[in-house]
Design an enzyme around this catalytic site. Structure first.
Site, PDB file in Angstrom:
ATOM      1  CG  ASP A 105      -5.783 -55.289  18.837  1.00  0.00           C
ATOM      2  OD1 ASP A 105      -5.811 -54.786  17.919  1.00  0.00           O
ATOM      3  OD2 ASP A 105      -4.785 -55.665  19.591  1.00  0.00           O
ATOM      4  CG  HIS A 120      -5.464 -65.171  13.982  1.00  0.00           C
ATOM      5  ND1 HIS A 120      -4.238 -64.656  14.526  1.00  0.00           N
ATOM      6  CD2 HIS A 120      -5.000 -66.274  13.328  1.00  0.00           C
ATOM      7  CE1 HIS A 120      -3.277 -65.472  14.206  1.00  0.00           C
ATOM      8  NE2 HIS A 120      -3.627 -66.616  13.532  1.00  0.00           N
ATOM      9  CB  CYS A 148     -29.174 -66.916  15.308  1.00  0.00           C
ATOM     10  SG  CYS A 148     -29.453 -66.536  13.927  1.00  0.00           S
ATOM     11  CB  CYS A 151     -32.273 -69.867  13.026  1.00  0.00           C
ATOM     12  SG  CYS A 151     -30.434 -70.019  13.607  1.00  0.00           S
ATOM     13  N   GLY A 188       6.411 -56.824  16.200  1.00  0.00           N
ATOM     14  CA  GLY A 188       5.919 -57.339  17.326  1.00  0.00           C
ATOM     15  C   GLY A 188       5.463 -58.925  17.149  1.00  0.00           C
ATOM     16  CG  ASN A 214       9.766 -58.253  17.395  1.00  0.00           C
ATOM     17  OD1 ASN A 214       9.007 -58.141  17.592  1.00  0.00           O
ATOM     18  ND2 ASN A 214       9.934 -59.546  16.314  1.00  0.00           N
TER      19      ASN A 214
HETATM   20 ZN   LIG Z   1     -29.217 -68.532  12.894  1.00  0.00          ZN
END
Ligand SMILES: [Zn+2]
Length: 246
Positions: A105, A120, A148, A151, A188, A214
């Site tokens: 986030d 992540h 893109c 391409c 958390g 927590n």
């Molecule tokens: Zn591309």
């Protein structure tokens, strides 16, 4: 509230040579970002298949419409809360070396944290699935699915989808931070998401002491945690910060 535990935690942090924070969905709940799992989680409302890489490639429009709704329109309005600001302040004052977050986030960075490892990935950039060209998400998501500029391939957000491996660089950097730490602060996170949930155990193997913040106990609480500070991340971190700057 156990004042002695807070005092001990702040002493440990003050004396630490290398403190690392590890955050999960719980720190962003106070910014109105719902967790993915659990009773009020996003996966009660949405079928998570749109974040499956195979589904994404087969149905880019359907996937992207939900991705934009949740991760850009909704998450994009979220503001950091006191917990994010307290961590940024701790970093600034030299009490925190880095923050490993499972969240995508961007709220740690918005609060001012500089050394953030996004386990992540993130939603700020998109990458072409054909040529790997990387672009800033903003103007590319005005028309879906984004394409893109080089391409015309499909652009995918740079956060980790289901079935996708953790980007090796960030994985290795997180392991390195965990190995370096002598104080590891869990905030958390319930420790249910693999392989992120294994990172704290690397710090444990290297002898780090653990502070957990927590609202409920996690799978770490009775295994590797030394000090459990029960409460909302914002309350606990604000109080800890007060003790640190005393
Ligand atoms: Zn591309």
């Amino acid at each position: 509230m156990d004042a002695d535990l807070y005092q001990l935690a702040s002493t440990w942090i003050k004396e630490s040579k290398y403190t690392v924070a590890f955050t999960g969905a719980g720190i962003s709940v106070e910014s109105n970002i719902p967790p993915f799992r659990g009773e009020n989680g996003l996966w009660k409302k949405y079928n998570p298949i749109f974040l499956d890489t195979q589904y994404f490639v087969t149905y880019p429009e359907e996937s992207w419409s939900l991705i934009k709704e949740i991760f850009y329109d909704f998450f994009g309005q979220a503001k950091p809360n006191k917990a994010h600001y307290a961590l940024a302040e701790m970093e600034k004052l030299g009490y925190l070396n880095s923050t490993i977050t499972q969240n995508i986030d961007n709220l740690h960075q918005l609060a001012g944290s500089k050394n953030v490892l996004e386990f992540h990935g993130n939603s700020r950039t998109l990458s072409c699935i054909d040529c790997n060209e990387k672009v800033i998400s903003d103007r590319f998501i005005e028309r879906l699915p984004p394409r893109c500029p080089k391409c015309d391939g499909l652009l995918k957000p740079d956060f980790v989808f289901f079935g996708e491996p953790i980007p090796p660089k960030i994985y290795e950097a997180s392991i390195r931070e965990a190995s370096l730490s002598d104080i590891f602060i869990l905030i958390g996170t319930t420790g249910e998401i693999m392989p992120a949930s294994t990172i704290p155990f690397i710090a444990a193997q290297n002898g780090a002491k653990f502070i957990e913040i927590n609202i409920e106990k996690s799978k770490y609480s009775n295994t590797i945690v030394d000090i459990f500070l029960k409460g909302k991340a914002s309350d606990v971190l604000e109080y800890l910060l007060k003790l640190l700057i005393q």
